[in-house]
Structure formats: structure tokens, C-alpha cells
Design a protein around this motif. Structure first.
Motif, PDB file in Angstrom:
ATOM      1  N   TYR A   1     -13.460   5.319   7.679  1.00  0.00           N
ATOM      2  CA  TYR A   1     -12.099   4.783   7.571  1.00  0.00           C
ATOM      3  C   TYR A   1     -11.052   5.843   7.870  1.00  0.00           C
ATOM      4  CZ  TYR A   1     -12.003   6.866   2.903  1.00  0.00           C
ATOM      5  OH  TYR A   1     -12.052   7.739   1.862  1.00  0.00           O
TER       6      TYR A   1
ATOM      7  N   HIS B   1      -2.816  -2.382   7.881  1.00  0.00           N
ATOM      8  CA  HIS B   1      -2.886  -2.187   6.433  1.00  0.00           C
ATOM      9  C   HIS B   1      -2.212  -0.891   5.988  1.00  0.00           C
ATOM     10  CE1 HIS B   1      -4.694  -2.315   2.421  1.00  0.00           C
ATOM     11  NE2 HIS B   1      -4.990  -1.054   2.580  1.00  0.00           N
TER      12      HIS B   1
ATOM     13  N   ARG C   1       1.687 -13.133  -5.317  1.00  0.00           N
ATOM     14  CA  ARG C   1       2.363 -12.039  -4.612  1.00  0.00           C
ATOM     15  C   ARG C   1       1.345 -11.107  -3.950  1.00  0.00           C
ATOM     16  NH1 ARG C   1       7.876 -10.816  -6.359  1.00  0.00           N
ATOM     17  NH2 ARG C   1       8.924 -12.255  -4.973  1.00  0.00           N
ATOM     18  N   LEU C   2       0.330 -10.748  -4.733  1.00  0.00           N
ATOM     19  CA  LEU C   2      -0.656  -9.787  -4.222  1.00  0.00           C
ATOM     20  C   LEU C   2      -1.339 -10.313  -2.968  1.00  0.00           C
ATOM     21  CD1 LEU C   2      -2.377  -8.454  -7.452  1.00  0.00           C
ATOM     22  CD2 LEU C   2      -1.055  -7.140  -5.831  1.00  0.00           C
TER      23      LEU C   2
ATOM     24  N   MET D   1      -9.850 -15.892   7.990  1.00  0.00           N
ATOM     25  CA  MET D   1      -8.416 -15.603   7.974  1.00  0.00           C
ATOM     26  C   MET D   1      -7.837 -15.990   9.333  1.00  0.00           C
ATOM     27  SD  MET D   1      -8.768 -11.911   6.099  1.00  0.00           S
ATOM     28  CE  MET D   1      -7.149 -11.730   5.390  1.00  0.00           C
TER      29      MET D   1
ATOM     30  N   SER E   1      -2.109 -16.383   4.237  1.00  0.00           N
ATOM     31  CA  SER E   1      -1.105 -15.590   3.535  1.00  0.00           C
ATOM     32  C   SER E   1       0.087 -15.270   4.418  1.00  0.00           C
ATOM     33  CB  SER E   1      -1.734 -14.293   3.025  1.00  0.00           C
ATOM     34  OG  SER E   1      -2.090 -13.475   4.113  1.00  0.00           O
TER      35      SER E   1
ATOM     36  N   LYS F   1      -0.104 -11.907  -0.642  1.00  0.00           N
ATOM     37  CA  LYS F   1       0.736 -11.724   0.547  1.00  0.00           C
ATOM     38  C   LYS F   1       1.049 -10.268   0.814  1.00  0.00           C
ATOM     39  CE  LYS F   1       2.376 -16.304   0.123  1.00  0.00           C
ATOM     40  NZ  LYS F   1       3.231 -17.302   0.613  1.00  0.00           N
ATOM     41  N   LEU F   2       0.541  -9.399  -0.040  1.00  0.00           N
ATOM     42  CA  LEU F   2       0.750  -7.965   0.170  1.00  0.00           C
ATOM     43  C   LEU F   2      -0.466  -7.392   0.894  1.00  0.00           C
ATOM     44  CD1 LEU F   2       2.280  -6.939  -3.253  1.00  0.00           C
ATOM     45  CD2 LEU F   2       3.379  -6.900  -1.037  1.00  0.00           C
ATOM     46  N   PRO F   3      -0.295  -6.204   1.500  1.00  0.00           N
ATOM     47  CA  PRO F   3      -1.440  -5.628   2.230  1.00  0.00           C
ATOM     48  C   PRO F   3      -2.691  -5.507   1.375  1.00  0.00           C
ATOM     49  CG  PRO F   3       0.467  -4.151   2.244  1.00  0.00           C
ATOM     50  CD  PRO F   3       0.921  -5.422   1.660  1.00  0.00           C
ATOM     51  N   ILE F   4      -2.505  -5.204   0.095  1.00  0.00           N
ATOM     52  CA  ILE F   4      -3.699  -5.005  -0.740  1.00  0.00           C
ATOM     53  C   ILE F   4      -4.469  -6.313  -0.888  1.00  0.00           C
ATOM     54  CG2 ILE F   4      -2.391  -5.311  -2.903  1.00  0.00           C
ATOM     55  CD1 ILE F   4      -5.244  -2.880  -2.515  1.00  0.00           C
TER      56      ILE F   4
ATOM     57  N   GLU G   1      -9.169  -9.822   0.817  1.00  0.00           N
ATOM     58  CA  GLU G   1      -9.769 -10.972   1.491  1.00  0.00           C
ATOM     59  C   GLU G   1     -10.528 -10.527   2.744  1.00  0.00           C
ATOM     60  OE1 GLU G   1      -8.215 -14.958   1.094  1.00  0.00           O
ATOM     61  OE2 GLU G   1      -6.234 -14.047   0.951  1.00  0.00           O
ATOM     62  N   ALA G   2      -9.976  -9.533   3.434  1.00  0.00           N
ATOM     63  CA  ALA G   2     -10.664  -9.021   4.618  1.00  0.00           C
ATOM     64  C   ALA G   2     -11.997  -8.398   4.220  1.00  0.00           C
ATOM     65  CB  ALA G   2      -9.790  -7.996   5.327  1.00  0.00           C
TER      66      ALA G   2
ATOM     67  N   TYR H   1      10.061  -3.820   2.007  1.00  0.00           N
ATOM     68  CA  TYR H   1       8.730  -4.282   2.391  1.00  0.00           C
ATOM     69  C   TYR H   1       8.827  -5.509   3.283  1.00  0.00           C
ATOM     70  CZ  TYR H   1       4.308  -6.600   2.431  1.00  0.00           C
ATOM     71  OH  TYR H   1       3.186  -7.232   2.867  1.00  0.00           O
TER      72      TYR H   1
ATOM     73  N   ARG I   1      -4.444  -8.832   1.228  1.00  0.00           N
ATOM     74  CA  ARG I   1      -5.084  -9.157   2.508  1.00  0.00           C
ATOM     75  C   ARG I   1      -6.321  -8.294   2.702  1.00  0.00           C
ATOM     76  NH1 ARG I   1       0.128  -9.015   5.091  1.00  0.00           N
ATOM     77  NH2 ARG I   1       1.031 -11.072   4.767  1.00  0.00           N
ATOM     78  N   ALA I   2      -6.228  -7.037   2.243  1.00  0.00           N
ATOM     79  CA  ALA I   2      -7.400  -6.165   2.380  1.00  0.00           C
ATOM     80  C   ALA I   2      -8.549  -6.689   1.518  1.00  0.00           C
ATOM     81  CB  ALA I   2      -7.042  -4.735   1.980  1.00  0.00           C
TER      82      ALA I   2
ATOM     83  N   GLU J   1      -3.278 -13.146  10.497  1.00  0.00           N
ATOM     84  CA  GLU J   1      -3.706 -12.335   9.347  1.00  0.00           C
ATOM     85  C   GLU J   1      -4.642 -11.208   9.786  1.00  0.00           C
ATOM     86  OE1 GLU J   1      -4.050 -14.764   5.283  1.00  0.00           O
ATOM     87  OE2 GLU J   1      -5.103 -15.698   6.923  1.00  0.00           O
TER      88      GLU J   1
ATOM     89  N   CYS K   1     -13.410  -3.873   8.063  1.00  0.00           N
ATOM     90  CA  CYS K   1     -12.316  -3.279   7.295  1.00  0.00           C
ATOM     91  C   CYS K   1     -12.292  -1.766   7.475  1.00  0.00           C
ATOM     92  CB  CYS K   1     -12.516  -3.550   5.811  1.00  0.00           C
ATOM     93  SG  CYS K   1     -11.741  -5.004   5.242  1.00  0.00           S
TER      94      CYS K   1
ATOM     95  N   ILE L   1      -9.257   0.979   6.545  1.00  0.00           N
ATOM     96  CA  ILE L   1      -9.041   0.589   5.154  1.00  0.00           C
ATOM     97  C   ILE L   1     -10.080   1.280   4.280  1.00  0.00           C
ATOM     98  CG2 ILE L   1      -9.087  -1.338   3.526  1.00  0.00           C
ATOM     99  CD1 ILE L   1      -8.115  -3.111   5.830  1.00  0.00           C
ATOM    100  N   ASN L   2      -9.599   1.974   3.269  1.00  0.00           N
ATOM    101  CA  ASN L   2     -10.499   2.658   2.354  1.00  0.00           C
ATOM    102  C   ASN L   2     -11.097   1.616   1.412  1.00  0.00           C
ATOM    103  OD1 ASN L   2     -11.648   4.122   0.299  1.00  0.00           O
ATOM    104  ND2 ASN L   2     -10.102   5.723   0.372  1.00  0.00           N
TER     105      ASN L   2
ATOM    106  N   PHE M   1     -12.397 -11.305  10.870  1.00  0.00           N
ATOM    107  CA  PHE M   1     -12.299 -11.900   9.542  1.00  0.00           C
ATOM    108  C   PHE M   1     -12.183 -13.404   9.758  1.00  0.00           C
ATOM    109  CE2 PHE M   1     -10.024  -7.717   9.191  1.00  0.00           C
ATOM    110  CZ  PHE M   1     -11.109  -7.048   8.683  1.00  0.00           C
TER     111      PHE M   1
END
Lengths: 341, 482
Positions: free
Chosen positions: A118, A150, B318-319, A139, B462, B321-324, B329-330, A170, B326-327, A143, B338, B343-344, A136
Motif C-alpha cells: 500500500y 482515499h 456519515r461514516l 460499489m 454512498s 459517505k466518508l473515505p473511511i 466497503e471496498a 471536506y 468507503r474504504a 464509488e 484496496c 489503502i492501509n 469493487f
């Protein structure tokens, strides 16, 4: 072992050696007793489209996985450079220091064999696609492209805290991220399907989406594992145009594995040929497709044996690709006949 | 939702295909209708015969302890009734589901799908209606059901606790796709954190301890997260299961610290800005000058858990729809992809465990303050299983599905306690409470057969460019351990 790079332009150093973005040096990858890649070295020029070709099982994907950190190489060094020049002094210092990377302003040197996958994507900016597409699927297309952004978005969301509070900064970054996604969707003719799940797309569109997703990470080097596999001729032509666009307009270097010689010969600035985990040829399209070692590797003929059967020669021509037909046929025949006499 | 046909679960379509093959020769012989009926009768007779053979010993004979040994008694009536039930049931299934070109189940499924297609904002309006209902519930109950108000509000509090736990676990299981069978451990950590803090330090009340309990639970979430980072599938499930048990066993055996099986009692009740909800002169009722009623404390508790659950829900929405989010779900979709995008995944997994655990911890400290007494017995594996069942039944990743599933499961279980009318049918000996779990299990089996991906099986994207399209469950990956 490795052959010297064939220099098309006489004694001048080829572009990829003068200003390489990626240098693979003496890379060896063993799986138990099997040597998948043995002592392979090559350079990938900045701003070039470089193709890695070879018969099935030649170790191309293994090299790829080493470069992108999915395998840890058994031996060897993989250097990724941001900024012009070979930066040899920095590379040596970095190798001795035990650090993973060194970054100063726009230029930086990254030792990929020391970095986790990563970090190679986020820090060294090497993006990749997969031979068996990995999207994904559940999604939407949009998305998928937002997930690719990210890391900048996490920073913009104040590491999630700002985002939970709904800070306007944001929301602005998210709009920009969507704009960027739309830009790449337009480039890949996917904008009409932005709200569809990725798994719903036809095969060719999934391949394009994977490239768009990789490009959304703003890579310096884009690694594509068989991007034309399963595409029809029209889609292959579109892919060629897309890759040229990426190279010319975005100054992103491209390293690709490909079996479709039509794609390889048309767009590659530089071709590296692997066979049985060893590099057998390295040069521009013209020099590679006339290299007898390459022809032999693709046909499974003994290296030194001459090819004088006309049918076999036709096969050679077909394997190397239609694009090469015009240039190779008379030329190769002439050479071979010359050899016979 | 492309067409009604496409969204029918495969399990419903399967018997049709089998029937098509089986009925084809019969139809060629004697016409489709007759062949179907004869075949159905034959099949039902066979099933009845099997029921007769099997039931001969299980139902037809009854052994009672009698002086000097066992007394064997034949119950031919019950035996014949059971054979008839099997025969009629099988015949009905054959005629209406298995061996017909238009199975009833399919028609019902199509109607329901048609309903949600016909009313596009149905989900949205259902959400709003439920929210309003939840807000006014205590007033409705105290006005119209004043004789049983305490019981009903208590049940509402219980359901709401499970809704909150379900929403918390939904982050880990539904979004990040990490099957966690030991979620109750964080519930326990939250409950014990509050109980121990409140009983050891007088100045710590419910509202001070709540964030601390959440933090401690989140810390334990990370502690659990580290060893399971590399685990996938069944192994992940087993380690989380073990973790849940470890916490419970430690609570049970660390007598000096946790009180062991005696638990902790005397946990303070929550205050309203420092005012206690009690009869005394310094109570809230006296302060505001209205009459004290014990039900006020329950209403207050109800609103606290409603608030906590709504916070959980809003943060989760909210979460997502935030990058975290989405990560997460990804990561559920494809972990390798990922990592190729920088993405870590280690940190992403840990945040999912930590945030899920934090909400579990909040719910746990609420549980402690509501009960006033906690012991390790409240945190058995069954609790984890119920919470997970709520999430799975509701549909992985679906917020409204969790609410419906929690109401059905917890409310349904309580409802089955009150099935007094069944005694009129089956005679005064019949005790419906004994069949509670049986009926409950059957209901779960039916729901899972009918809707294998949960009540709300579609995923809402999202981010939307032009038109919001819900994504069918067959596209969405389930993550690790399913």
C-alpha cells in the motif's frame, strides 16, 4: 544470461537508461526450489510505454508483483525515482542507510523491495491493475473511483473527525474528487454508467474502469497486467489510444504485460522479453521483433537453430503480430537466406 | 431492481425448474393438470407414509414411569393426526408451490417487489414514520396503555438496546465485512467499565463514564483487531468467538476485581443534569415542580437509549459517505485491490473494530445503568448470536433492516411469552412459553429461505453522480467469514 540491450540507434545510450523512472536490478524470485524470476535487470524510461512480454509462465506477472509489493523479492533491488535523472548517488546512500525512501521536494527515490504494497501505491505512486480484474463489484463505478482517491480524501476529511462534523472543507474536496472521477470516466467512455454497480459492466468496460481507477491515484508509473486480454479489436484500438493519452497528456509512464502483439508493437517505446524467468531481449519494437532469440522463444525452437522452413516463418510472423507483417517478412527472409548461403 | 423476476431469490426459482423437468413426462402421458394432481397425491402419500413410520415410536407410543417399570401407552389419535397433517401439508405445498407453474411464494415475492417499486420513497417514509413513532412512543403508551406502561416501555428499551448493538455490529460485519462472533465482549467491557468506575469513584456518574466506557471498549476492539488482522473466513470467526468467551471467563474468575459470578450491584442511575429521578426533594420532579411517578425513570432511560442509538445511526450514515466508510466497503469487496490503491488495510480494519466496539461499549454502559446490577451471565455467546442474527436478518449493511429485525426478534420473542390465547386451542395444559424458541427458530429459517440476504438486501450507493440506483445483493460481496 542477460543479453546486452540492443541499441537501435548505434552506440548512444537509450532514453530509458539515461532517465529511468523504475530500475529493476538483478531481481530474483524463488518459490521454494522454483526460480520464477532469475537475475532480471531492466529499466523503465520516464514517459515511455514499456512492454514486458514473453510466453506463458515466463515470470512477467511475478516481476509485476515484485514491483508493486505483492511479493517480496528473494534478491535484488527495485528503484523508483520521482524527478529527472538516475540519481545514482542518492540511490546508493539510501541502499546503505536501510531506509525505505527519501523524498526532497519533487524528486525522490524509493526502494520498492523494502516497502509494503500500500505504501508503494500511496508513497512511490505506482498504480497497478490485475490480470483477473479486481473491481469493487458491489460499489458503483463512481464509488470505485472515489475509493481510489482515499488517501487525499482522508486528509481532507480531517482524518474522519472533520468529516463526521460535516466541515465544508471536506465537502469541497469530495466535489473535486468527483470531478476528477468524472474526468476519467469521460476519458474511458464510462460516464453514462457512473451510477451502475461495477459488476454490472461488460468485460471491456471493466478493464477500462480498472485503468481509470488506477489513474485516479495520480500515479507516476502505471502498471497494467494484460490490459487487452479479452478485448475485441475495436476495444484494443481504444485501449491503445487511451494509453497514448495517458503517456502524452499526463506524463505518466506505463509498464504493461501484454500478449496482444498488435497492442504491444504499436504503442510500446521499449520492449523487454522474458522467457523462463530470464530476460532474453530488451530494446525498441523494431529490434525486439527481429531478435532471433525472441522468435525462438515464441516458437520453442533451439536458440541457435536457423529457421528456414517457410511455414514456420509464417507462424513466426503471425505470432509477432500483424503489425509487424510488412516490415518483418521480407527482412527476416532475407536474413535467413543469407545465413544459409 | 431491474425487473420483478430478477429479484426473486434463487431458492424460490429452483423448485420450479425441478418441477418443470419432473412434470414433463407426466404431462405427455395424461395432460398437465391430471398428471400434476396424481403425482402430487402420490408424493403426499409417500410423505405421509414416512411420517407414519417415523412417528410410530416418537408420537404413537408413549412411555411413562410407572410403579415397577415403564408403562407403555399407545396414542393412536395423535399418530393419525400427525400423518394427516403431513399428508395435507405436503399436498398443499405440492399443489401451490412445488408442482405448479405459478408458485404462491413467487407471486407473493413479486407483489412485495412490485409494492416497493410502485412506491419509490417507501423506505424513506418508513424510516421517518418509525422515527416519529419512536419519539412519541412513551406518551402513547402512558396515555393508552397506562395499566401496562412499565412493561411496554421496558420492552421498548430492550429493543432499542438491541437496535443500537445491531447498528454497532453492522459497522464491523455489514460494512467492513469482518465476521465478529464475539461482539458481546465489547458490550461487557462497556458495562463493566461503567460499573467499576461508578462504584469505585463517587464523582463518576453515567454521563462521565459513558465516553470512558466507549473509549475502553474501542481500545479492546483494537486489541482484538491486531491478532485477527491476517485471518480470513472461518478462522476470523473462531478467533472472535474465542475472544468473546475469554472476556466473559476473565470477568467470571477475576473475583477480586469484578466480583466474579456475584457481579456488581448498586450501579448508579443516570441523572438529568445532576438531578436524580427520585421521589426526594432534590429529585427532578421536585425541582421542576411536577408530580413524581416511577414511570418517569423508565421514560428517561428510554430517551437516553433512543438518543444513543440515533447517534450510532447518524455517525454510521456519515461514516459511509466518508473515505473511511468507503474504504471499509471496498475492503469487504476486495482487500487486495484496496492495497493496490494505497489503502492501509491494517489501519482500516482496526478502525472498523474500534468504532464498532465503541458503540458496543456505549450500549454496555447503558445496560449497566438500566439494570443496576451486572454479572458475567448477561454476556454469554447467545447474546453475540442474537445481535449477529439481527444484523444478518436485517440485511448486511442496512440500517433500517436492523431496526425491523430487532423489533421482530426481540419483540417477537417477548410476544410469544404472551400467547395466552393458544391455551384455548390446545387445552389448558399447553404452555406457549415452552415453544417460544421453537417458533422463533422456525420463523428465522423461513425468513432466511425466503430472503437469503436479509430483509433489506439492496445496498444504497454512498455517492451519486446523476441518478441513485440501489444495488442488488447478488452484486455485493459479503466479506470474510460468510
Amino acid at each position: 544470461m542477460t543479453t546486452e540491450p540492443k541499441l537501435s540507434a548505434g552506440a548512444a545510450t537509450p532514453r530509458w537508461q539515461a532517465d529511468p523512472i523504475l530500475s529493476v536490478e538483478r531481481l530474483t524470485m524463488r518459490f521454494g526450489g522454483l526460480v520464477a524470476v532469475g537475475d532480471v535487470s531492466f529499466d523503465v524510461g520516464r514517459g515511455d510505454i514499456t512492454a514486458l512480454i514473453g510466453p506463458n509462465g515466463a515470470g512477467k506477472t511475478t516481476v509485476f508483483n515484485c514491483v508493486t509489493g505483492f511479493y517480496k523479492p528473494t534478491e535484488g533491488r527495485i528503484v523508483m525515482r520521482h524527478g529527472a535523472g538516475r540519481q545514482d548517488e542518492t540511490v546508493r546512500q539510501l541502499t546503505d542507510s536501510g531506509l525505505r525512501w527519501k523524498k526532497e521536494g519533487d524528486s525522490g527515490v524509493f526502494l520498492l523491495e523494502r516497502m509494503p504494497d500500500y505504501e508503494i501505491a500511496s508513497k512511490a505512486r505506482v498504480a497497478r491493475t490485475f490480470q483477473n480484474i479486481r473491481l469493487f463489484g458491489g460499489m458503483t463505478v463512481l464509488e470505485n473511483l472515489l475509493v481510489a482517491q482515499h488517501n487525499p480524501l482522508v486528509v481532507a476529511s480531517g482524518f474522519t473527525f472533520g468529516g463526521i462534523l460535516g466541515l465544508p472543507s471536506y465537502r469541497k474536496s469530495e466535489r473535486e474528487a468527483i470531478d476528477k472521477a468524472v474526468y476519467w470516466l469521460e476519458r474511458t467512455q464510462l460516464v453514462d454508467r457512473a451510477d451502475d454497480p461495477a459488476a454490472d459492466l461488460p468485460y471491456g468496460a471493466q478493464r477500462r474502469l480498472e485503468i481509470a481507477r488506477a489513474m485516479c491515484t495520480d500515479p507516476h508509473l502505471l502498471c497494467l497486467d494484460e490490459p487487452a486480454a479479452g478485448l475485441n479489436p475495436r476495444e484494443s484500438a481504444d485501449l491503445n489510444a487511451l494509453l497514448k493519452f495517458i503517456r502524452d497528456e499526463h506524463k505518466t509512464s506505463v509498464l504493461l504485460i501484454e500478449h496482444d502483439m498488435g497492442v504491444v508493437m504499436e504503442i510500446s517505446d521499449h520492449i523487454i522479453v522474458l522467457d523462463y524467468g530470464v530476460k532474453i531481449s530488451d530494446g525498441d519494437a523494431e529490434s525486439v521483433k527481429t531478435d532471433p532469440k525472441v522468435i525462438a522463444a515464441y516458437l520453442g525452437v533451439e536458440e541457435e537453430e536457423d529457421i528456414d522452413v517457410p511455414e514456420v516463418l509464417e507462424d513466426v510472423v503471425e505470432t509477432i503480430g500483424e503489425v509487424a507483417v510488412g516490415s518483418l517478412q521480407p527482412d527476416a527472409k532475407g536474413e535467413n537466406r543469407g545465413g544459409d548461403k | 431492481m431491474a425487473s420483478p423476476e430478477a429479484s426473486i431469490p434463487a431458492s424460490v426459482q429452483k423448485p420450479m425448474g425441478a418441477q418443470g423437468r419432473a412434470a414433463a413426462p407426466g404431462g405427455a402421458r395424461s395432460g398437465a393438470g391430471e398428471g400434476g394432481l396424481a403425482g402430487s397425491l402420490r408424493d403426499a402419500a409417500l410423505a405421509a407414509f414416512l411420517a407414519g413410520v417415523l412417528g410410530f415410536f416418537f408420537i404413537g407410543l408413549r412411555a411413562d414411569i410407572a410403579p415397577g417399570g415403564l408403562d407403555l401407552r399407545a396414542r393412536w389419535g395423535a399418530w393419525i393426526v400427525s400423518i394427516l397433517v403431513v399428508f395435507v401439508g405436503r399436498l398443499a405445498l405440492n399443489l401451490f408451490v412445488f408442482r405448479t407453474s405459478k408458485p404462491v411464494t413467487k407471486t407473493i415475492g413479486a407483489r412485495l417487489t412490485g409494492l416497493s417499486d410502485a412506491v419509490p420513497g417507501l423506505g424513506k417514509w418508513l424510516t421517518r414514520a418509525l422515527l416519529v413513532f419512536a419519539l412519541v412512543l412513551p406518551f402513547v403508551v402512558t396515555t393508552f396503555f397506562s395499566s401496562r406502561d412499565r412493561q411496554i416501555i421496558d420492552l421498548a428499551i430492550l429493543i432499542m438496546t438491541y437496535v443500537m448493538l445491531g447498528w454497532g455490529l453492522n459497522i464491523v460485519v455489514g460494512l467492513a465485512g469482518l465476521l465478529d462472533l464475539g461482539y458481546v465482549a465489547f458490550y461487557a467491557v462497556g458495562a463493566y467499565s461503567f460499573a467499576l468506575l461508578a462504584t469505585h469513584f463517587e464523582f463518576i456518574g453515567f454521563w462521565t463514564a459513558l465516553p470512558l466506557a466507549g473509549l475502553l471498549a474501542a481500545m479492546w476492539g483494537i486489541i482484538l483487531g491486531f491478532p485477527v488482522l491476517r485471518l480470513r473466513g472461518d478462522y476470523l470467526a473462531i478467533v472472535t468467538l474465542a475472544f468473546g468467551e475469554i472476556i466473559r471467563v476473565v470477568l467470571l474468575n477475576w473475583y477480586e476485581f469484578t466480583g466474579g459470578p456475584n457481579g456488581i450491584s448498586g450501579i448508579p442511575k443516570p441523572t438529568f443534569f445532576g438531578l436524580e429521578l427520585s421521589r426526594g426533594d432534590d429529585g427532578m420532579a421536585a425541582f421542576f415542580g411536577f408530580e413524581y411517578d416511577p414511570i418517569q425513570r423508565f421514560i428517561y432511560l428510554y430517551y437516553i437509549i433512543l438518543l444513543l442509538a440515533l447517534i450510532t445511526n447518524l455517525v454510521t450514515i456519515r461514516l459511509r459517505k466518508l473515505p473511511i466508510g468507503r474504504a471499509w466497503e471496498a475492503m469487504r469487496e476486495d482487500e487486495i485491490a484496496c492495497r493496490s490503491l494505497g489503502i492501509n488495510t491494517r489501519n482500516t480494519k482496526l478502525t472498523a473494530f474500534a468504532i464498532g466496539a465503541m458503540f458496543g461499549g456505549f450500549a454496555g454502559s447503558f445496560f449497566a445503568t438500566r439494570q443496576g446490577f451486572i454479572s458475567p451471565e448477561s454476556f454469554t455467546f447467545l447474546e453475540s448470536a442474537i445481535i449477529l442474527a439481527i444484523v444478518v436478518l436485517g440485511g448486511l449493511g442496512s440500517q433500517i433492516g436492523v431496526v425491523v429485525a430487532a423489533v421482530v426478534m426481540i419483540g417477537g420473542m417477548e410476544l410469544l411469552r404472551n400467547l395466552d390465547f393458544l391455551t384455548y386451542i390446545f387445552g389448558p395444559d399447553f404452555d406457549p412459553v415452552r415453544y417460544r424458541m421453537l417458533i422463533f427458530g422456525l420463523a428465522m429459517v423461513f425468513i432466511m429461505v425466503w430472503k437469503p440476504r436479509g430483509l433489506v438486501a439492496t445496498r444504497e450507493p454512498s455517492a451519486v453522480l446523476k441518478e441513485k440506483k440501489r444495488i442488488g445483493a447478488d452484486m455485493v460481496a459479503q466479506g470474510e467469514g460468510h
